[in-house]
Motif scaffolding. Structure first.
Motif, PDB file in Angstrom:
ATOM      1  N   VAL A 197     -18.684  59.243  21.228  1.00 52.76           N
ATOM      2  CA  VAL A 197     -19.189  60.613  21.318  1.00 52.76           C
ATOM      3  C   VAL A 197     -18.432  61.429  20.282  1.00 52.76           C
ATOM      4  N   TYR A 198     -19.173  62.120  19.441  1.00 53.21           N
ATOM      5  CA  TYR A 198     -18.578  62.910  18.370  1.00 53.21           C
ATOM      6  C   TYR A 198     -18.586  64.386  18.755  1.00 53.21           C
ATOM      7  N   TYR A 199     -17.419  65.015  18.583  1.00 53.36           N
ATOM      8  CA  TYR A 199     -17.241  66.416  18.955  1.00 53.36           C
ATOM      9  C   TYR A 199     -16.912  67.258  17.726  1.00 53.36           C
ATOM     10  N   CYS A 200     -17.477  68.418  17.689  1.00 52.08           N
ATOM     11  CA  CYS A 200     -17.182  69.410  16.665  1.00 52.08           C
ATOM     12  C   CYS A 200     -16.118  70.354  17.212  1.00 52.08           C
ATOM     13  N   THR A 201     -15.216  70.802  16.345  1.00 50.40           N
ATOM     14  CA  THR A 201     -14.166  71.722  16.764  1.00 50.40           C
ATOM     15  C   THR A 201     -13.903  72.749  15.682  1.00 50.40           C
ATOM     16  N   ALA A 202     -13.401  73.900  16.097  1.00 45.14           N
ATOM     17  CA  ALA A 202     -13.059  74.967  15.161  1.00 45.14           C
ATOM     18  C   ALA A 202     -11.745  75.592  15.600  1.00 45.14           C
ATOM     19  N   GLY A 203     -10.954  76.038  14.634  1.00 45.00           N
ATOM     20  CA  GLY A 203      -9.695  76.702  14.975  1.00 45.00           C
ATOM     21  C   GLY A 203      -8.767  76.793  13.786  1.00 45.00           C
ATOM     22  N   GLU A 204      -7.674  77.432  14.015  1.00 46.56           N
ATOM     23  CA  GLU A 204      -6.606  77.573  13.018  1.00 46.56           C
ATOM     24  C   GLU A 204      -5.268  77.475  13.743  1.00 46.56           C
ATOM     25  N   PRO A 205      -4.201  77.076  13.031  1.00 49.41           N
ATOM     26  CA  PRO A 205      -4.201  76.575  11.661  1.00 49.41           C
ATOM     27  C   PRO A 205      -4.688  75.128  11.569  1.00 49.41           C
ATOM     28  N   MET A 206      -4.911  74.660  10.360  1.00 49.89           N
ATOM     29  CA  MET A 206      -5.446  73.328  10.146  1.00 49.89           C
ATOM     30  C   MET A 206      -4.604  72.221  10.790  1.00 49.89           C
TER      31      MET A 206
ATOM     32  N   TYR B 203     -12.669  79.982  10.461  1.00 46.39           N
ATOM     33  CA  TYR B 203     -11.877  78.901  11.011  1.00 46.39           C
ATOM     34  C   TYR B 203     -12.021  77.614  10.212  1.00 46.39           C
ATOM     35  N   ALA B 204     -10.970  76.816  10.250  1.00 43.92           N
ATOM     36  CA  ALA B 204     -11.120  75.423   9.851  1.00 43.92           C
ATOM     37  C   ALA B 204     -12.015  74.744  10.885  1.00 43.92           C
ATOM     38  N   MET B 205     -12.739  73.739  10.458  1.00 41.98           N
ATOM     39  CA  MET B 205     -13.627  73.018  11.369  1.00 41.98           C
ATOM     40  C   MET B 205     -13.469  71.526  11.173  1.00 41.98           C
ATOM     41  N   GLY B 206     -13.805  70.796  12.198  1.00 43.54           N
ATOM     42  CA  GLY B 206     -13.609  69.358  12.097  1.00 43.54           C
ATOM     43  C   GLY B 206     -14.412  68.587  13.111  1.00 43.54           C
ATOM     44  N   TRP B 207     -14.271  67.269  13.031  1.00 46.20           N
ATOM     45  CA  TRP B 207     -14.943  66.348  13.942  1.00 46.20           C
ATOM     46  C   TRP B 207     -13.907  65.386  14.549  1.00 46.20           C
ATOM     47  N   PHE B 208     -14.071  65.169  15.812  1.00 47.50           N
ATOM     48  CA  PHE B 208     -13.303  64.167  16.537  1.00 47.50           C
ATOM     49  C   PHE B 208     -14.299  63.233  17.208  1.00 47.50           C
TER      50      PHE B 208
ATOM     51  N   LYS C 199     -10.373  55.909  26.025  1.00 45.10           N
ATOM     52  CA  LYS C 199      -9.490  56.176  24.884  1.00 45.10           C
ATOM     53  C   LYS C 199      -9.344  57.671  24.664  1.00 45.10           C
ATOM     54  N   GLU C 200      -8.268  58.032  23.986  1.00 48.13           N
ATOM     55  CA  GLU C 200      -8.067  59.437  23.652  1.00 48.13           C
ATOM     56  C   GLU C 200      -8.999  59.851  22.520  1.00 48.13           C
ATOM     57  N   ARG C 201      -9.279  61.131  22.500  1.00 48.70           N
ATOM     58  CA  ARG C 201     -10.081  61.668  21.412  1.00 48.70           C
ATOM     59  C   ARG C 201      -9.313  61.491  20.107  1.00 48.70           C
ATOM     60  N   GLU C 202      -9.998  61.026  19.048  1.00 52.57           N
ATOM     61  CA  GLU C 202      -9.320  60.788  17.781  1.00 52.57           C
ATOM     62  C   GLU C 202      -9.921  61.611  16.657  1.00 52.57           C
ATOM     63  N   PHE C 203      -9.061  62.008  15.749  1.00 56.10           N
ATOM     64  CA  PHE C 203      -9.473  62.803  14.591  1.00 56.10           C
ATOM     65  C   PHE C 203     -10.355  61.980  13.669  1.00 56.10           C
ATOM     66  N   VAL C 204     -11.397  62.616  13.129  1.00 57.74           N
ATOM     67  CA  VAL C 204     -12.289  61.965  12.178  1.00 57.74           C
ATOM     68  C   VAL C 204     -12.230  62.650  10.813  1.00 57.74           C
TER      69      VAL C 204
ATOM     70  N   ALA D 251      -9.692  60.686   8.519  1.00 50.88           N
ATOM     71  CA  ALA D 251      -8.964  59.565   9.096  1.00 50.88           C
ATOM     72  C   ALA D 251      -9.107  58.370   8.161  1.00 50.88           C
ATOM     73  N   ASP D 252      -8.089  57.544   8.112  1.00 55.15           N
ATOM     74  CA  ASP D 252      -8.139  56.366   7.236  1.00 55.15           C
ATOM     75  C   ASP D 252      -9.332  55.466   7.559  1.00 55.15           C
ATOM     76  N   SER D 253      -9.709  55.435   8.819  1.00 58.10           N
ATOM     77  CA  SER D 253     -10.773  54.533   9.252  1.00 58.10           C
ATOM     78  C   SER D 253     -12.149  54.941   8.732  1.00 58.10           C
ATOM     79  N   VAL D 254     -12.298  56.194   8.275  1.00 61.99           N
ATOM     80  CA  VAL D 254     -13.608  56.649   7.808  1.00 61.99           C
ATOM     81  C   VAL D 254     -13.592  57.064   6.345  1.00 61.99           C
ATOM     82  N   LYS D 255     -12.421  57.067   5.738  1.00 62.33           N
ATOM     83  CA  LYS D 255     -12.292  57.514   4.347  1.00 62.33           C
ATOM     84  C   LYS D 255     -13.177  56.663   3.446  1.00 62.33           C
ATOM     85  N   GLY D 256     -13.928  57.326   2.592  1.00 65.61           N
ATOM     86  CA  GLY D 256     -14.825  56.621   1.686  1.00 65.61           C
ATOM     87  C   GLY D 256     -16.203  56.361   2.268  1.00 65.61           C
ATOM     88  N   ARG D 257     -16.362  56.546   3.574  1.00 69.73           N
ATOM     89  CA  ARG D 257     -17.667  56.329   4.221  1.00 69.73           C
ATOM     90  C   ARG D 257     -18.258  57.627   4.772  1.00 69.73           C
ATOM     91  N   PHE D 258     -17.397  58.523   5.254  1.00 74.02           N
ATOM     92  CA  PHE D 258     -17.852  59.778   5.846  1.00 74.02           C
ATOM     93  C   PHE D 258     -17.549  60.932   4.896  1.00 74.02           C
TER      94      PHE D 258
END
Length: 123
Positions: A93-102, A32-37, A43-48, A61-68
């Motif tokens: 709160v940071y959440y890990c997620t897995a799934g497809e498609p990206m 699976y693709a994996m990610g962090w939100f 507030k709504e959960r946002e992509f990281v 996400a633009d807000s973390v590009k270059g730092r994460f």
């Protein structure tokens, strides 16, 4: 069955670093693709960040590009998020997620989710 467990959250001063890890105890997330939100109260959960199943592409996400930096180790069934130059607005709160498609995963429609780990950045 994918079973995701996050770790590595905590309290850090602005400008500091933290490394989050997400382990799949079911050992099936390699396909699976994996990610962090992240999510803050009210507030709504946002992509990281996200990474393809074989690690050949990453998204931020633009807000973390270059730092994460997101990475994965399929031999260990883990995905990591290295967070540098942390800001108070990274508190969530940071959440890990897995799934497809990206594209579905990046839009918050991952098939599997962990329970989250708190990251607090003090000013």
């Amino acid at each position: 069955q994918v079973q995701l467990v996050e770790s590595g959250g905590g309290l850090v001063q602005a400008g500091g670093s933290l490394r989050l890890s997400c382990a799949d105890s079911g050992r099936t997330s390699v396909i699976y693709a994996m990610g962090w939100f992240r999510q803050t109260p009210g507030k709504e959960r946002e992509f990281v960040a996200a990474i393809t199943w074989n690690g050949d592409a990453t998204y931020y996400a633009d807000s973390v590009k270059g730092r994460f930096t997101i990475s994965r180790d399929n031999a260990k069934n883990t995905v990591n998020l290295l967070m540098n130059s942390l800001k108070p607005e990274d508190t969530a709160v940071y959440y890990c997620t897995a799934g497809e498609p990206m594209p579905y995963l990046r839009n918050g429609m991952g098939d599997y989710w962990g329970q989250g780990t708190q990251v607090t950045v003090s000013s």
